[in-house]
Motif scaffolding. Structure first.
Motif, PDB file in Angstrom:
ATOM      1  N   UNK A  48     -94.265  -6.579   7.273  1.00 42.02           N
ATOM      2  CA  UNK A  48     -93.800  -5.258   6.885  1.00 42.02           C
ATOM      3  C   UNK A  48     -94.045  -4.221   7.970  1.00 42.02           C
ATOM      4  N   UNK A  49     -93.086  -3.353   8.147  1.00 40.49           N
ATOM      5  CA  UNK A  49     -93.189  -2.280   9.141  1.00 40.49           C
ATOM      6  C   UNK A  49     -94.396  -1.389   8.893  1.00 40.49           C
ATOM      7  N   UNK A  50     -94.789  -1.237   7.627  1.00 43.81           N
ATOM      8  CA  UNK A  50     -95.912  -0.362   7.279  1.00 43.81           C
ATOM      9  C   UNK A  50     -97.253  -1.093   7.208  1.00 43.81           C
ATOM     10  N   UNK A  51     -97.297  -2.357   7.616  1.00 45.60           N
ATOM     11  CA  UNK A  51     -98.560  -3.098   7.583  1.00 45.60           C
ATOM     12  C   UNK A  51     -99.577  -2.436   8.496  1.00 45.60           C
ATOM     13  N   UNK A  52    -100.764  -2.155   7.962  1.00 40.68           N
ATOM     14  CA  UNK A  52    -101.791  -1.458   8.735  1.00 40.68           C
ATOM     15  C   UNK A  52    -102.493  -2.383   9.722  1.00 40.68           C
ATOM     16  N   UNK A  53    -102.540  -3.681   9.398  1.00 40.34           N
ATOM     17  CA  UNK A  53    -103.229  -4.630  10.281  1.00 40.34           C
ATOM     18  C   UNK A  53    -102.340  -4.948  11.471  1.00 40.34           C
ATOM     19  N   UNK A  54    -102.894  -4.800  12.663  1.00 42.64           N
ATOM     20  CA  UNK A  54    -102.124  -4.985  13.887  1.00 42.64           C
ATOM     21  C   UNK A  54    -102.663  -6.097  14.768  1.00 42.64           C
ATOM     22  N   UNK A  55    -103.403  -7.023  14.193  1.00 43.12           N
ATOM     23  CA  UNK A  55    -103.910  -8.141  14.972  1.00 43.12           C
ATOM     24  C   UNK A  55    -102.774  -9.022  15.473  1.00 43.12           C
ATOM     25  N   UNK A  56    -102.955  -9.635  16.627  1.00 44.15           N
ATOM     26  CA  UNK A  56    -101.925 -10.488  17.223  1.00 44.15           C
ATOM     27  C   UNK A  56    -101.843 -11.806  16.465  1.00 44.15           C
ATOM     28  N   UNK A  57    -100.693 -12.128  15.873  1.00 42.11           N
ATOM     29  CA  UNK A  57    -100.576 -13.371  15.114  1.00 42.11           C
ATOM     30  C   UNK A  57    -100.365 -14.597  16.002  1.00 42.11           C
ATOM     31  N   UNK A  58    -100.020 -14.371  17.260  1.00 43.73           N
ATOM     32  CA  UNK A  58     -99.709 -15.473  18.183  1.00 43.73           C
ATOM     33  C   UNK A  58     -98.602 -16.368  17.630  1.00 43.73           C
ATOM     34  N   UNK A  59     -97.761 -15.828  16.764  1.00 45.86           N
ATOM     35  CA  UNK A  59     -96.664 -16.610  16.189  1.00 45.86           C
ATOM     36  C   UNK A  59     -95.538 -16.760  17.198  1.00 45.86           C
ATOM     37  N   UNK A  60     -94.769 -17.835  17.053  1.00 45.22           N
ATOM     38  CA  UNK A  60     -93.665 -18.052  17.966  1.00 45.22           C
ATOM     39  C   UNK A  60     -92.600 -16.989  17.850  1.00 45.22           C
ATOM     40  N   UNK A  61     -92.443 -16.457  16.642  1.00 52.59           N
ATOM     41  CA  UNK A  61     -91.436 -15.428  16.407  1.00 52.59           C
ATOM     42  C   UNK A  61     -91.973 -14.446  15.380  1.00 52.59           C
ATOM     43  N   UNK A  62     -91.810 -13.147  15.651  1.00 54.87           N
ATOM     44  CA  UNK A  62     -92.252 -12.107  14.730  1.00 54.87           C
ATOM     45  C   UNK A  62     -91.088 -11.161  14.465  1.00 54.87           C
ATOM     46  N   UNK A  63     -90.787 -10.940  13.194  1.00 51.47           N
ATOM     47  CA  UNK A  63     -89.753  -9.990  12.795  1.00 51.47           C
ATOM     48  C   UNK A  63     -90.352  -9.009  11.798  1.00 51.47           C
ATOM     49  N   UNK A  64     -89.897  -7.766  11.851  1.00 54.56           N
ATOM     50  CA  UNK A  64     -90.394  -6.749  10.928  1.00 54.56           C
ATOM     51  C   UNK A  64     -89.342  -6.433   9.865  1.00 54.56           C
ATOM     52  N   UNK A  65     -89.828  -6.164   8.663  1.00 56.29           N
ATOM     53  CA  UNK A  65     -88.943  -5.779   7.574  1.00 56.29           C
ATOM     54  C   UNK A  65     -89.380  -4.437   7.020  1.00 56.29           C
TER      55      UNK A  65
END
Length: 222
Positions: A48-65
């Protein structure tokens, strides 16, 4: 395996400058995506665009909703790229706004349409309308995937939340549900089809169990 993880809150606009949302930080889903990536899985994180947690997920792909419709569109688009598991941890808004009315001192209601509602209009009444249940559509989009939902509740007790998790599995045709929140108490409960729920004290133990779960045989696949 290809894993999809959703995390964080959706929001629903009241007007052009105000929103209805929730307190989800997105941390649990982000940390799950990081865990799965570290274990060698191809991971897509929808956050979510409003997610307060900003830790790096190290995911292959990240998309915001943003809104519930936005998250729904992104999941539906991913259905064209077969996934082995979908972990639906996002906190989807249960309601969006419908019509808004101004109430006169005499009690008469007048519908309003404005890009920015003003307090000068006095007392306003806003209609809350249910949003689509995304989790109920996942089986249609990902027919062969392991589907894991979440049930976070604030009222009741642990047995009650477990029952709600079991109902979600039955009604939405998912494979498992993670129960947590104030009603559940400390830790997490992993509820699975045809098995007693398992309690985990930490996210580390929960994540390990979820990874093991997606490796189990499903409809003849390993």
């Amino acid at each position: 395996m290809h894993c999809i993880v959703t995390a964080g809150p959706t929001y629903e606009p009241l007007d052009a400058v105000r929103r209805l949302t929730n307190f989800s930080t997105g941390r649990l889903g982000t940390e799950l995506a990081r865990f799965l990536t570290a274990r060698g899985h191809e991971t897509t994180l929808l956050i979510g665009e409003l997610a307060a947690y900003r830790g790096d997920p190290h995911a292959g792909k990240v998309e915001r909703f943003t809104t519930t419709a936005s998250l729904r569109d992104r999941l539906q688009a991913l259905a064209y790229h077969p996934a082995d598991a979908v972990f639906h941890a996002a906190a989807v808004s249960d309601f969006g706004f419908g019509k808004v009315w101004r109430r006169s001192p005499e009690g008469e209601l007048t519908e309003l349409q404005s890009s920015k509602l003003s307090t000068r209009q006095g007392t306003l009444l806003a209609e809350l309308t249910p949003t689509p249940k995304i989790i109920a559509e996942l089986r249609q989009w990902f027919p062969q995937a392991r589907l894991v939902g979440w049930k976070y509740d604030v009222e009741g007790d642990r047995p009650g939340v477990i029952q709600l998790a079991e109902r979600q599995i039955t009604e939405c045709r998912t494979d498992a549900c993670v129960a947590n929140g104030p009603a559940y108490g400390q830790g997490f409960g992993l509820v699975r089809v045809g098995a007693e729920y398992t309690h985990f004290r930490s996210t580390t133990d929960l994540f390990a169990a979820l990874e093991a779960f997606i490796h189990e045989r499903l409809d003849g696949r390993v």
